[in-house]
Design a protein around this motif. Structure first.
Motif, PDB file in Angstrom:
ATOM      1  N   TYR A  37       0.845  -1.185   0.000  1.00  0.00           N
ATOM      2  CA  TYR A  37       0.000   0.000   0.000  1.00  0.00           C
ATOM      3  C   TYR A  37       0.888   1.246   0.000  1.00  0.00           C
ATOM      4  N   PRO A  38       1.464   1.581  -1.153  1.00  0.00           N
ATOM      5  CA  PRO A  38       2.329   2.768  -1.225  1.00  0.00           C
ATOM      6  C   PRO A  38       1.504   4.050  -1.177  1.00  0.00           C
ATOM      7  N   LEU A  39       1.937   5.000  -0.369  1.00  0.00           N
ATOM      8  CA  LEU A  39       1.207   6.245  -0.162  1.00  0.00           C
ATOM      9  C   LEU A  39       2.119   7.443  -0.424  1.00  0.00           C
ATOM     10  N   PRO A  40       1.546   8.586  -0.803  1.00  0.00           N
ATOM     11  CA  PRO A  40       2.376   9.750  -1.160  1.00  0.00           C
ATOM     12  C   PRO A  40       2.935  10.463   0.062  1.00  0.00           C
ATOM     13  N   HIS A  41       4.009  11.216  -0.165  1.00  0.00           N
ATOM     14  CA  HIS A  41       4.509  12.120   0.875  1.00  0.00           C
ATOM     15  C   HIS A  41       3.364  13.008   1.360  1.00  0.00           C
ATOM     16  N   GLY A  42       3.362  13.308   2.638  1.00  0.00           N
ATOM     17  CA  GLY A  42       2.327  14.163   3.206  1.00  0.00           C
ATOM     18  C   GLY A  42       1.095  13.428   3.666  1.00  0.00           C
ATOM     19  N   THR A  43       1.084  12.096   3.566  1.00  0.00           N
ATOM     20  CA  THR A  43      -0.077  11.310   3.966  1.00  0.00           C
ATOM     21  C   THR A  43      -0.448  11.583   5.425  1.00  0.00           C
ATOM     22  N   THR A  44      -1.729  11.859   5.659  1.00  0.00           N
ATOM     23  CA  THR A  44      -2.269  12.053   7.001  1.00  0.00           C
ATOM     24  C   THR A  44      -3.064  10.810   7.410  1.00  0.00           C
ATOM     25  N   TRP A  45      -3.645  10.866   8.610  1.00  0.00           N
ATOM     26  CA  TRP A  45      -4.326   9.689   9.149  1.00  0.00           C
ATOM     27  C   TRP A  45      -5.453   9.204   8.248  1.00  0.00           C
ATOM     28  N   ASP A  46      -6.233  10.087   7.678  1.00  0.00           N
ATOM     29  CA  ASP A  46      -7.394   9.656   6.901  1.00  0.00           C
ATOM     30  C   ASP A  46      -6.988   8.727   5.762  1.00  0.00           C
ATOM     31  N   MET A  47      -5.964   9.101   5.020  1.00  0.00           N
ATOM     32  CA  MET A  47      -5.512   8.253   3.914  1.00  0.00           C
ATOM     33  C   MET A  47      -4.816   6.999   4.441  1.00  0.00           C
ATOM     34  N   TRP A  48      -4.033   7.149   5.500  1.00  0.00           N
ATOM     35  CA  TRP A  48      -3.339   5.996   6.071  1.00  0.00           C
ATOM     36  C   TRP A  48      -4.353   4.984   6.601  1.00  0.00           C
ATOM     37  N   GLU A  49      -5.429   5.475   7.212  1.00  0.00           N
ATOM     38  CA  GLU A  49      -6.446   4.576   7.767  1.00  0.00           C
ATOM     39  C   GLU A  49      -7.140   3.781   6.669  1.00  0.00           C
ATOM     40  N   GLU A  50      -7.351   4.391   5.510  1.00  0.00           N
ATOM     41  CA  GLU A  50      -7.962   3.645   4.397  1.00  0.00           C
ATOM     42  C   GLU A  50      -7.102   2.442   4.027  1.00  0.00           C
ATOM     43  N   ALA A  51      -5.784   2.651   3.968  1.00  0.00           N
ATOM     44  CA  ALA A  51      -4.878   1.539   3.681  1.00  0.00           C
ATOM     45  C   ALA A  51      -4.913   0.511   4.805  1.00  0.00           C
ATOM     46  N   LEU A  52      -4.989   0.988   6.037  1.00  0.00           N
ATOM     47  CA  LEU A  52      -5.056   0.087   7.187  1.00  0.00           C
ATOM     48  C   LEU A  52      -6.284  -0.806   7.107  1.00  0.00           C
ATOM     49  N   GLU A  53      -7.426  -0.227   6.775  1.00  0.00           N
ATOM     50  CA  GLU A  53      -8.648  -1.016   6.700  1.00  0.00           C
ATOM     51  C   GLU A  53      -8.569  -2.055   5.578  1.00  0.00           C
TER      52      GLU A  53
END
Length: 349
Positions: free
Chosen positions: A249-265
């Protein structure tokens, strides 16, 4: 939750690393483990155990014998070459078009052959610290095998970047992979390794990439713009029997909790489908907003949420410490993650 840690893990004490083309003060230092241990003790978190001693057998189930011999013999070889520097860095690698089938005799050739970056200095006590770190993870795995629902292996140096035959990213032995393999060898049917470090767990992925019995998942910064650069893309799904058991689940620089949580789920959904018997968490705390070498924006309270969500998976869980370099905040962030897990387990029971 019991914590496992050996003071010998502090013996690897690099002064510098090479980063961004410069020699800079090292980020992966003993203070990382010391601050975590201090916070856990202040919080009366639980018993702190010294790791058991293990033979090399469980380590050799994950790492090649010639690589382990190199780590053991490094300091003697370094001195035999007349080197007086306290830290060694590689400077040449067998990249595209060069041969990978002959190990050089000379120490600089060996350093390059068995590494993939120049940012992981080796010194006199690197092997001892790395071995104790692996034994810390193995002891945690044994606690799970003996009936504990959870344990925390305070591993330092970290491990998730180490391949079967390569060190790098501050990692020399892959602690999480060694623990996962040990669980399998002791009769655990299926194991999930879930990596929440800011950097992709390239070593762990590579070790289990063609396996269906060990699932690997990683939430991390996009390798197109972040270390380790050459693994961690979303289309890396596993090979042969392992096809479909690798999830990135690669995510962009600046990722906050909302986007990180989507990957977590999404990751947790895939873990639930796999239905492992035990989960190993590569607990990187460097997604934190103030981490000096990371570009995510998670806050301290977000680590509580991570621990809580992992607890809701309802499986015996071994937490294995990986990265996290905002030393002043590392202890509280670690305690938040582990407390989030324990508090949720208590409510569920």
């Amino acid at each position: 939750m019991k914590t496992i840690f050996s003071p010998d893990q502090l013996l690897h004490d690099p002064a510098n690393e090479i980063s961004d083309g410069k020699l800079v003060p090292a980020n992966e230092t003993p203070s990382r483990a010391e601050i975590v241990l201090e916070h856990l003790k202040k919080a009366r978190f639980g018993e702190v155990l010294t790791p058991k001693e293990f033979s090399l057998t469980p380590i050799l189930k994950v790492h090649d014998a010639d690589y382990i011999s190199f780590l053991q013999d490094f300091w003697a070889l370094w001195q035999a070459e007349g080197r007086t520097e306290k830290e060694a860095f590689p400077f040449v690698w067998p990249v595209h078009g060069l041969r990978h089938d002959i190990v050089p005799d000379q120490i600089d050739g060996k350093l390059g052959f068995y590494s993939f970056d120049a940012g992981s200095p080796m010194g006199e006590h690197t092997w001892m610290a790395a071995r104790k770190s692996a034994e810390t993870a193995l002891t945690g795995a044994d606690l799970i095998l003996s009936g504990d629902n959870s344990a925390f292996a305070l591993c330092r140096p970290p491990g998730h970047h180490a391949h079967r035959r390569l060190y790098g990213g501050y990692c020399f032995l892959n602690n999480a992979a060694i623990a996962a393999q040990h669980l399998r060898d002791q009769g655990v049917g299926k194991v999930t390794v879930f990596d929440v470090d800011y950097h992709h767990g390239n070593g762990t992925q590579a070790i289990f990439y063609d396996r269906a019995d060990v699932q690997f998942l990683s939430i991390h910064a996009d390798p197109k713009v972040e270390f380790p650069y050459y693994l961690g893309h979303a289309n890396e799904r596993g090979l042969k029997e392992g096809a479909g058991y690798n999830h990135n689940y690669p995510l962009p620089h600046g990722t906050t909790w909302d986007m990180w949580e989507e990957a977590l789920e999404e990751a947790c959904h895939n873990i639930e489908k796999f239905a492992p018997d035990v989960i190993v968490i590569s607990l990187g705390l460097d997604p934190f907003e103030n981490d000096p070498i990371s570009q995510f924006k998670l806050k301290t309270d977000d680590f509580t949420k991570i621990g809580s969500r992992i607890a809701r998976l309802g499986k015996p869980t071994l937490f294995v410490m990986e990265g996290g370099y905002a030393v002043g905040d590392l202890g509280i962030n670690c305690t938040k993650a582990l407390s989030g897990y324990l508090d949720t387990v208590k409510v569920a029971s």
